[in-house]
Structures are given as C-alpha cells and as structure tokens.
Design an enzyme around this catalytic site. Structure first.
Site, PDB file in Angstrom:
ATOM      1  N   CYS A   1     -31.905  41.758  10.376  1.00 40.16           N
ATOM      2  CA  CYS A   1     -33.160  41.760  11.139  1.00 40.16           C
ATOM      3  C   CYS A   1     -32.951  41.384  12.600  1.00 40.16           C
ATOM      4  O   CYS A   1     -33.817  40.772  13.227  1.00 40.16           O
ATOM      5  CB  CYS A   1     -34.219  40.855  10.515  1.00 40.16           C
ATOM      6  SG  CYS A   1     -34.736  41.382   8.908  1.00 40.16           S
TER       7      CYS A   1
ATOM      8  N   GLN B   1     -34.267  28.851  10.635  1.00 41.99           N
ATOM      9  CA  GLN B   1     -32.915  28.541  10.168  1.00 41.99           C
ATOM     10  C   GLN B   1     -32.534  27.082  10.371  1.00 41.99           C
ATOM     11  O   GLN B   1     -31.459  26.672   9.941  1.00 41.99           O
ATOM     12  CB  GLN B   1     -31.883  29.437  10.870  1.00 41.99           C
ATOM     13  CG  GLN B   1     -31.982  30.916  10.522  1.00 41.99           C
ATOM     14  CD  GLN B   1     -31.687  31.211   9.056  1.00 41.99           C
ATOM     15  OE1 GLN B   1     -31.116  30.401   8.327  1.00 41.99           O
ATOM     16  NE2 GLN B   1     -32.096  32.381   8.610  1.00 41.99           N
TER      17      GLN B   1
ATOM     18  N   LYS C   1     -36.706  29.055   3.000  1.00 38.20           N
ATOM     19  CA  LYS C   1     -35.368  28.827   3.541  1.00 38.20           C
ATOM     20  C   LYS C   1     -34.999  27.355   3.524  1.00 38.20           C
ATOM     21  O   LYS C   1     -33.929  26.970   3.988  1.00 38.20           O
ATOM     22  CB  LYS C   1     -35.280  29.364   4.974  1.00 38.20           C
ATOM     23  CG  LYS C   1     -35.408  30.880   5.057  1.00 38.20           C
ATOM     24  CD  LYS C   1     -35.139  31.362   6.462  1.00 38.20           C
ATOM     25  CE  LYS C   1     -35.687  32.740   6.721  1.00 38.20           C
ATOM     26  NZ  LYS C   1     -34.846  33.821   6.195  1.00 38.20           N
TER      27      LYS C   1
ATOM     28  N   ASP D   1     -38.795  29.026  16.955  1.00 37.55           N
ATOM     29  CA  ASP D   1     -38.587  29.601  15.622  1.00 37.55           C
ATOM     30  C   ASP D   1     -37.547  28.738  14.912  1.00 37.55           C
ATOM     31  O   ASP D   1     -36.354  28.819  15.190  1.00 37.55           O
ATOM     32  CB  ASP D   1     -38.105  31.049  15.769  1.00 37.55           C
ATOM     33  CG  ASP D   1     -37.640  31.652  14.441  1.00 37.55           C
ATOM     34  OD1 ASP D   1     -37.601  30.925  13.422  1.00 37.55           O
ATOM     35  OD2 ASP D   1     -37.305  32.852  14.425  1.00 37.55           O
TER      36      ASP D   1
ATOM     37  N   HIS E   1     -34.784  37.212  15.956  1.00 36.21           N
ATOM     38  CA  HIS E   1     -35.070  37.934  14.711  1.00 36.21           C
ATOM     39  C   HIS E   1     -36.223  38.913  15.003  1.00 36.21           C
ATOM     40  O   HIS E   1     -37.054  38.641  15.871  1.00 36.21           O
ATOM     41  CB  HIS E   1     -35.504  36.885  13.684  1.00 36.21           C
ATOM     42  CG  HIS E   1     -35.686  37.390  12.291  1.00 36.21           C
ATOM     43  ND1 HIS E   1     -36.853  37.992  11.856  1.00 36.21           N
ATOM     44  CD2 HIS E   1     -34.864  37.355  11.219  1.00 36.21           C
ATOM     45  CE1 HIS E   1     -36.726  38.298  10.579  1.00 36.21           C
ATOM     46  NE2 HIS E   1     -35.528  37.941  10.161  1.00 36.21           N
TER      47      HIS E   1
HETATM   48  C1  LIG Z   1     -34.316  33.135  12.682  1.00 35.86           C
HETATM   49  C2  LIG Z   1     -35.350  33.713  11.769  1.00 35.86           C
HETATM   50  N1  LIG Z   1     -36.611  33.861  12.194  1.00 35.86           N
HETATM   51  C3  LIG Z   1     -37.570  34.359  11.406  1.00 35.86           C
HETATM   52  C4  LIG Z   1     -37.317  34.750  10.119  1.00 35.86           C
HETATM   53  C5  LIG Z   1     -38.417  35.322   9.292  1.00 35.86           C
HETATM   54  O1  LIG Z   1     -38.737  34.493   8.242  1.00 35.86           O
HETATM   55  P1  LIG Z   1     -39.707  34.963   7.082  1.00 35.86           P
HETATM   56  O2  LIG Z   1     -39.203  36.278   6.600  1.00 35.86           O
HETATM   57  O3  LIG Z   1     -39.620  33.890   6.072  1.00 35.86           O
HETATM   58  O4  LIG Z   1     -41.075  35.077   7.685  1.00 35.86           O
HETATM   59  C6  LIG Z   1     -36.020  34.620   9.630  1.00 35.86           C
HETATM   60  C7  LIG Z   1     -35.702  35.052   8.252  1.00 35.86           C
HETATM   61  O5  LIG Z   1     -34.830  35.782   7.970  1.00 35.86           O
HETATM   62  C8  LIG Z   1     -35.015  34.080  10.472  1.00 35.86           C
HETATM   63  O6  LIG Z   1     -33.752  33.956  10.046  1.00 35.86           O
END
Ligand SMILES: Cc1ncc(COP(=O)(O)O)c(C=O)c1O
Lengths: 407, 152
Positions: free
Chosen positions: A365, A204, A227, A201, A125
């Site tokens: 993203c 998800q 999430k 990370d 991401h």
């Molecule tokens: C795999 C992954 N990492 C990081 C993020 C970023 O999360 P946040 O926008 O809550 O900081 C997301 C959110 O879309 C994600 O799907």
C-alpha cells in the site's frame, strides 16, 4: 528480564494461533505489520462481552445496556490513558484509514479552501494519500510531499520551505514499507511553529512503543486496533479537545445528535458527534483488553525486544546473496522489506509459505514510494514481540534456499 | 503437485529464458497488461493477418508465474488462427478460474502445468495476466488490461 517479569517464551503462549503447522512446517508469522495476532485475553474479553453483557450502548435503560455502555466507555478511557489523552479526545473509528478520512472530511472540508496546502511525505501509506487526493479534487487544495533520501529517511533539508503556507501536515510515524522511524516530536514542533495543524499516522507505532499525544504535541493521531493485538474493525482518532469541539460532524445518524426535528438537528459534543450509529462495542472492549495486555508487558520492554529482532533480522537478511534491503540500515523498526535479484516478491512469498513462513509481498500500500525506489514489488518480514530469534534464523535458511532455487 | 514441483517443471525455465521476448516492430495490435497489486507489467504484441496470428511477442517484467505463462502463451498461439487461440484462451481460463476444476484438457498441452496454480488464489492473477491481454488483442483492441476490476 527484570524480577517478576514474564519471559518472552511464556508471553508467546498467550497467542493460540501461533501454535500450529502450515504446509507441514511450524508456522512463522512475520506479517505483523499487516495485522498482529491476538492474545487470549483479547479473545476472551470479546467472548465474555457477548456471553454476558451484549446490548446496545447509550440507549437502553436496562441492566445489560448499562453494562455495555460501561464497557464501551471504559474502553474509551483505557485508550485515552494508553496515549495520554482525555476521554473526550478519543473517537472510535474502524481504524487508521477511517480516522484519516474523518479528518479529511470533517476538518478538511470545514477549514481548507482552494489553494491551501496539505503537506505529506513520500513514504505515506495509501490511506494517508488518497483521502487528501479526494479532498484536492473536491476542494482544490494542493498536495505537497516531503521527499525521501536514497537511504529511505525523510529529507528534511528544506523543511522550512516545504512548511510554508501549509495548513495541514500529515505524516507516518513508522513507515510500513521502509521501517523508518520518523522524528515525530521534532516534525510536530516545527510544523506547529509554522502554523500547521498536524496529524500523525501511528498505525505501525501504536503497539510497539510508548506514545503520548501531549508529549508529541500533535493535533490528531490515528491508529488501528488490529495492529496492536486488538480486533479488526476498530481503531481510533485522537483529536485535541479544542479542535474537536469546533469541528462539524462526519457521518449523520443516531448516537451523534442531542435533538432532531424535521427541520434540523443539534449535535452532541465530541466525541459522540463523530460516532454515528451503533458502534463496534465488542471490538472496543477487545481493543481495551489489548491496550491492557500490551501495557502489562510494557511498551518500553516491547520496543527493546523489537529492536533486538530488527537488528537480528537485518543481520540475517544481509547474508542472503543478491538481496536489496529497503530503508535505513540502522535506527529502524522491526520490519524489513527487501527484494531478491533472482526472484520476484510473489515467488519469494509463495515459496516461503510452503515452508510455513508468512511474509507479505507486493507494494504494501505504498505504490508511489516503491515506484520512486524503482522497485515494482518487495517482500516484507515484520516482527512482533512474540517472535523469536530462532524464527529469524529459520527465515534466513528458508530465504537462502529460495534464493538458490531461483538463481 | 506442490509449488516447488510446479516451478521446477517448466516455470523456472520459461521465466529465466522467456521465449518470444522482445518488441514486435510490425505488430498490428499491442495490449498492455498490469497487475497493480504486485507490479507485474507486460506488453503483448500480435501481428495479425486476417484471422491468422502470424507472430506474437511480449515484453515486460513480473513474477516467474506471470513470465512463464506469457512465454508459453506465445509458443501456443503463434501461427494459429483466432478461433484456435480463443479455444486455448477459454480452456486456460476455465482451468484456473471455473468454479469446478475441469477435466484435464489435452489441447492445452504444457499449459496444463498451470492447473496447480488454482490452489494458490493469490497467484491466479499472475498466471492469467497475459491471457487477459490476449483476449483483448484478439478483439483487435489495442489498449490495456488490468487484473483489478475497474469501478463501473
Ligand atoms: C503506516 C500505515 N498507515 C495506515 C494503515 C492503514 O491501516 P488500516 O488498514 O487498519 O486502516 C496501515 C496499514 O497497513 C499502515 O501500515
């Protein structure tokens, strides 16, 4: 369903937002990977805090401040238990993005120097790419990426080589674009053996499957509350205690210091050193309620149901003429991104919305990933445990109609 | 008008069979427009002769709304002078983005179909991409435009 378990149908009723019509049709919310819905218990925990206990934390000597502090620190303990960590290892942040930025800034600037290698993967991401690019600009560190196979899994053939000289390895547990479930424990083990510090990370995965940082063996883990049925504006960074104790602060300000003079300041121990300013108290309490709620159902049970939805989703989508499904066809999470030959993702998502079906369209993203796949944009259906097989079938009908319309 | 009607009326026709689609070898100005949030990418080329738009073509790929808007744009501005094109441009942008929806604008003709896009804020960028490219081309600046506001 085991004896004493609540049925999924009953569980779904905990989410007031799901019970509505959109554009005259029953809402089907399939944008859970972007943000999940919130059960009443989370909404009520936050309302209750504001109605009865609201005060600032750690500073007041009065009753309400004591209650707010107890709620906030209780939330830390609850989240520590949720991922198998100690309380001191939980730093509240605004979410995954801020957690990764915290590591890049506080840890990265202290321990990485020009020429050091940060290893990422091609399915990250943007939040696990951009902070490292910024660090590369400031510090001259080098970024390296584990490539993906045409099926959308990590190509680990040359992992040992890729790990050579790596100081930090940061990777996504479950890809938000491909649905790929990366072999986190194995990746951590191999990276640690190669001497790297490892960040996972878990944005998800945190709300979907059992997570234990000690079992994973990672040094850092980032997640977002919103999430996993919690509120927006809160998430956490887990950091292994020895690392956090040695790490310099992130933001400077109140709450993170023990003494301040005009000449300089002494910082508090972790995790407080990393939480400058008034924190998101109600949100932390809401997140704890979300952890409690999810564990009340059971993450093993949630994951099993996710898998059912994933298989059905994949089966239904595969029936649509001209569809291309991104990511692996088995062993995947409950989210499916796809393209239709006849229609651009924006058109698909807009038309689906007219039928009350909420999908995500765009690059999710993960622009570099989609570019590599040769896909300018894709549509994505992402499921949560409160979704049903009937909703998935209804999605199939809607998308067939959309496909025919544009064909 | 609902979205399906909007698509049906004209957008599908133009997105499936875009008019004036292809390269323009003797272009005097070419502007690339992109919409990074969804991957729309088009390139608009004008052949200007003084104030006159002698020819206009576009290439690229994008969603149906983006492609149809670019296709209709080329039909509308071809053989017009700069001032006429600018009037259309302003009319089109106002129709989609002015705080108050303007009264119907007869001069826009077919383009008025896009007024329905107003109600889908996420799609306004798709409809205006080619027009932003035109705006820059009329100032005779080759280059690129994007739907994202750059940091200043
Ligand atoms: C795999 C992954 N990492 C990081 C993020 C970023 O999360 P946040 O926008 O809550 O900081 C997301 C959110 O879309 C994600 O799907």
């Amino acid at each position: 369903m085991a004896a004493g378990e609540r049925s999924w149908e009953e569980i779904r009723k905990d989410f007031p937002v799901l019970d509505q019509e959109v554009n005259g049709r029953k809402l089907i919310y399939f944008d859970n990977a972007a943000t999940s819905q919130k059960p009443l218990s989370v909404i009520e925990a936050m309302t209750c805090y504001y109605e009865h206990d609201n005060a600032n934390v750690h500073r007041g000597l009065h009753e309400l401040s004591n209650r707010a502090t107890a709620g906030y620190e209780g939330a830390r303990a609850r989240l520590a238990a949720y991922i198998g960590a100690q309380e001191e290892e939980i730093i509240f942040t605004r979410g995954t993005t801020e957690s990764i930025n915290l590591v890049a800034r506080a840890w990265g600037e202290e321990y990485l120097k020009a020429g050091d290698v940060v290893l990422l993967t091609e399915m990250e991401h943007h939040s696990n790419i951009v902070p490292w690019q910024m660090l590369a600009q400031r510090r001259g560190v080098k970024l390296r990426f584990i490539p993906i196979t045409p099926e959308g899994t990590l190509d680990l053939t040359n992992l040992d080589q890729l790990l050579e000289g790596v100081k930090l390895f940061s990777f996504v547990h479950i890809s938000n674009s491909l649905g790929t479930i990366n072999p986190a424990a194995e990746l951590v083990r191999r990276a640690k053996a190669a001497g790297a510090t490892v960040l996972v990370d878990a944005a998800q995965s945190a709300g979907h499957l059992p997570l234990d940082v000690k079992e994973l063996g990672c040094d850092f883990l980032a997640l977002s509350g919103h999430k996993m049925c919690g509120p927006t504006g809160i998430g956490l960074l887990y950091g292994r205690r020895e690392i956090l104790d040695a790490m310099p602060p992130f933001h400077g300000g109140g709450e993170m210091i023990s003494t301040v003079t005009f000449e300089g300041s002494q910082y508090k121990p972790s995790p407080y050193r990393f939480e400058a300013g008034t924190p998101a108290i109600a949100e932390a309490i809401g997140l704890a309620a979300a952890a409690e709620y999810i564990d009340g159902i059971g993450r093993a049970r949630i994951w099993e149901h996710d898998q059912l939805l994933a298989r059905e989703g994949l089966a239904v989508l595969s029936q649509i003429p001209g569809i291309r499904i991104l990511g692996p066809l088995d062993h995947r999470a409950g989210l499916v991104a796809f393209t239709l030959q006849s229609a651009h993702a924006h058109d698909v998502v807009s038309m689906a919305d007219q039928e009350g079906l909420a999908l995500r369209g765009g690059h999710h993203c993960t622009q570099p990933l989609l570019r590599k796949l040769g896909v300018p944009a894709s549509s994505r259906a992402s499921f949560a445990f409160y979704n049903t097989i009937e909703e998935i079938h209804r999605m199939g009908e809607i998308l067939k109609k959309v496909q025919a319309f544009f064909a | 008008m609902n979205l399906e009607e909007l698509y049906q009326e004209v957008i599908l026709d133009h997105s499936k069979r875009p008019r004036n689609f292809g390269p323009l070898p003797d272009a005097t100005v070419t502007v690339r427009g992109d919409n990074p949030s969804c991957g729309d990418e088009i390139e608009l080329s004008l052949k200007l002769n003084g104030d006159q738009i002698e020819d206009v073509k576009f290439t690229g790929q994008g969603c149906a709304i983006c492609m149809a808007s670019a296709s209709l744009l080329t039909l509308k501005v071809k053989k017009k002078d700069k001032a006429q094109a600018e009037t259309l441009l302003t009319g089109f942008k106002d129709m989609l983005t002015a705080p108050e929806a303007p009264e119907s604008n007869e001069a826009l003709g077919d383009l008025q179909i896009f007024s329905a896009v107003r109600r889908f804020p996420q799609r306004v960028k798709c409809a205006t991409l080619s027009w932003r490219a035109l705006e820059q081309a009329l100032e005779a600046h080759a280059g690129s435009v994007t739907t994202e506001e750059p940091a200043s």
